[in-house]
Design a protein around this motif. Structure first.
Motif, PDB file in Angstrom:
ATOM      1  N   VAL A 270       4.022   6.002  -4.899  1.00  0.00           N
ATOM      2  CA  VAL A 270       3.840   5.899  -3.449  1.00  0.00           C
ATOM      3  C   VAL A 270       4.620   4.695  -2.915  1.00  0.00           C
ATOM      4  O   VAL A 270       5.351   4.800  -1.923  1.00  0.00           O
ATOM      5  CB  VAL A 270       2.335   5.801  -3.083  1.00  0.00           C
ATOM      6  CG1 VAL A 270       2.151   5.401  -1.622  1.00  0.00           C
ATOM      7  CG2 VAL A 270       1.634   7.110  -3.381  1.00  0.00           C
ATOM      8  N   ALA A 271       4.474   3.550  -3.584  1.00  0.00           N
ATOM      9  CA  ALA A 271       5.155   2.333  -3.119  1.00  0.00           C
ATOM     10  C   ALA A 271       6.676   2.465  -3.196  1.00  0.00           C
ATOM     11  O   ALA A 271       7.395   1.941  -2.338  1.00  0.00           O
ATOM     12  CB  ALA A 271       4.697   1.129  -3.936  1.00  0.00           C
ATOM     13  N   ALA A 272       7.177   3.157  -4.214  1.00  0.00           N
ATOM     14  CA  ALA A 272       8.628   3.321  -4.390  1.00  0.00           C
ATOM     15  C   ALA A 272       9.173   4.535  -3.650  1.00  0.00           C
ATOM     16  O   ALA A 272      10.387   4.770  -3.652  1.00  0.00           O
ATOM     17  CB  ALA A 272       8.963   3.432  -5.872  1.00  0.00           C
ATOM     18  N   GLU A 273       8.254   5.321  -3.081  1.00  0.00           N
ATOM     19  CA  GLU A 273       8.627   6.538  -2.353  1.00  0.00           C
ATOM     20  C   GLU A 273       9.395   7.521  -3.241  1.00  0.00           C
ATOM     21  O   GLU A 273      10.460   8.033  -2.889  1.00  0.00           O
ATOM     22  CB  GLU A 273       9.423   6.207  -1.087  1.00  0.00           C
ATOM     23  CG  GLU A 273       8.648   5.357  -0.099  1.00  0.00           C
ATOM     24  CD  GLU A 273       9.442   4.990   1.139  1.00  0.00           C
ATOM     25  OE1 GLU A 273      10.648   5.294   1.221  1.00  0.00           O
ATOM     26  OE2 GLU A 273       8.838   4.381   2.040  1.00  0.00           O
ATOM     27  N   ILE A 274       8.803   7.747  -4.423  1.00  0.00           N
ATOM     28  CA  ILE A 274       9.381   8.703  -5.373  1.00  0.00           C
ATOM     29  C   ILE A 274       8.272   9.609  -5.894  1.00  0.00           C
ATOM     30  O   ILE A 274       7.086   9.289  -5.770  1.00  0.00           O
ATOM     31  CB  ILE A 274      10.060   7.997  -6.575  1.00  0.00           C
ATOM     32  CG1 ILE A 274       9.049   7.130  -7.346  1.00  0.00           C
ATOM     33  CG2 ILE A 274      11.274   7.183  -6.121  1.00  0.00           C
ATOM     34  CD1 ILE A 274       9.544   6.613  -8.662  1.00  0.00           C
ATOM     35  N   ALA A 275       8.661  10.700  -6.486  1.00  0.00           N
ATOM     36  CA  ALA A 275       7.704  11.618  -7.113  1.00  0.00           C
ATOM     37  C   ALA A 275       7.394  11.135  -8.534  1.00  0.00           C
ATOM     38  O   ALA A 275       8.220  10.465  -9.161  1.00  0.00           O
ATOM     39  CB  ALA A 275       8.312  13.024  -7.170  1.00  0.00           C
ATOM     40  N   PRO A 276       6.203  11.482  -9.049  1.00  0.00           N
ATOM     41  CA  PRO A 276       5.880  11.113 -10.432  1.00  0.00           C
ATOM     42  C   PRO A 276       6.940  11.591 -11.427  1.00  0.00           C
ATOM     43  O   PRO A 276       7.239  10.907 -12.402  1.00  0.00           O
ATOM     44  CB  PRO A 276       4.529  11.789 -10.671  1.00  0.00           C
ATOM     45  CG  PRO A 276       3.914  11.865  -9.311  1.00  0.00           C
ATOM     46  CD  PRO A 276       5.067  12.121  -8.372  1.00  0.00           C
ATOM     47  N   ARG A 277       7.495  12.753 -11.177  1.00  0.00           N
ATOM     48  CA  ARG A 277       8.541  13.270 -12.065  1.00  0.00           C
ATOM     49  C   ARG A 277       9.739  12.318 -12.111  1.00  0.00           C
ATOM     50  O   ARG A 277      10.331  12.090 -13.164  1.00  0.00           O
ATOM     51  CB  ARG A 277       8.963  14.644 -11.570  1.00  0.00           C
ATOM     52  CG  ARG A 277      10.009  15.299 -12.404  1.00  0.00           C
ATOM     53  CD  ARG A 277      10.283  16.679 -11.865  1.00  0.00           C
ATOM     54  NE  ARG A 277      11.381  17.279 -12.595  1.00  0.00           N
ATOM     55  CZ  ARG A 277      11.742  18.516 -12.463  1.00  0.00           C
ATOM     56  NH1 ARG A 277      11.119  19.313 -11.635  1.00  0.00           N
ATOM     57  NH2 ARG A 277      12.751  18.979 -13.145  1.00  0.00           N
TER      58      ARG A 277
END
Length: 192
Positions: free
Chosen positions: A41-48
């Motif tokens: 969430v903080a990095a604005e990326i998906a878990p994948r």
């Protein structure tokens, strides 16, 4: 070619953003209270995307160690042929020390995070002993006509990395007026 280069740059930017977001969260909340989801969430990326770069959140904490190891191995691999093994290792450690000096506050914070975590080993962030055989092998490769696996090279690598760890602890404990000079003094003691 341009697309691959642009794609590679974007991936590296995402990786760096992920590391920074994770470190910020670890420092603010403590390692044990941050999930991979929080980092995403903080990095604005998906878990994948996170797992493309890191197997676990512990790997993010170890990122400075990976970077320090890369500094050493890249210098040893590309060092000028005229330098002795001692000179090569000396210069590699000075380069790692400059990296540490530039990131002192972050490394102190990450060490504190590791020490406060019940899940992380409170290990020192420095040149790891398990990579010493790899560095010795790189030195061996610089001497194709010499004896591979020579014990003197392995000993030199072990002594040099131990000297660096002594400097690292001194440096993180307090302000040294001349950190690189202090490292030079410690490295010189190896030959005494």
């Amino acid at each position: 070619m341009g697309i691959t280069s642009l794609r590679d740059r974007k991936r590296e930017q995402n990786r760096i953003a992920t590391v920074r977001a994770a470190w910020t969260l670890f420092i603010e909340r403590g390692y044990d209270h941050v999930t991979v989801g929080d980092i995403c969430v903080a990095a604005e990326i998906a878990p994948r995307t996170f797992h493309r770069y890191f197997a676990s959140k512990e790997d993010v904490v170890a990122e400075p160690v990976r970077e320090m190891t890369t500094i050493v191995t890249e210098f040893v691999t590309g060092a000028p042929a005229g330098l002795s093994d001692r000179q090569v290792l000396h210069e590699a450690m000075v380069r790692v020390a400059r990296y540490v000096v530039e990131r002192r506050d972050l490394l102190i914070a990450l060490r504190t995070v590791a020490q406060q975590s019940s899940h992380l080993k409170a290990s020192q962030v420095a040149v790891r002993t398990d990579v010493e055989p790899d560095v010795a092998a790189l030195l061996d490769a610089r001497h194709p006509d010499g004896e591979p696996g020579q014990w003197r090279r392995r000993l030199l690598v072990g002594c040099t990395t131990a000297a660096f760890r002594v400097w690292y602890e001194d440096f993180l404990r307090g302000d040294l007026p001349d950190p690189i000079g202090h490292l030079e003094e410690i490295l010189a003691a190896i030959g005494s």
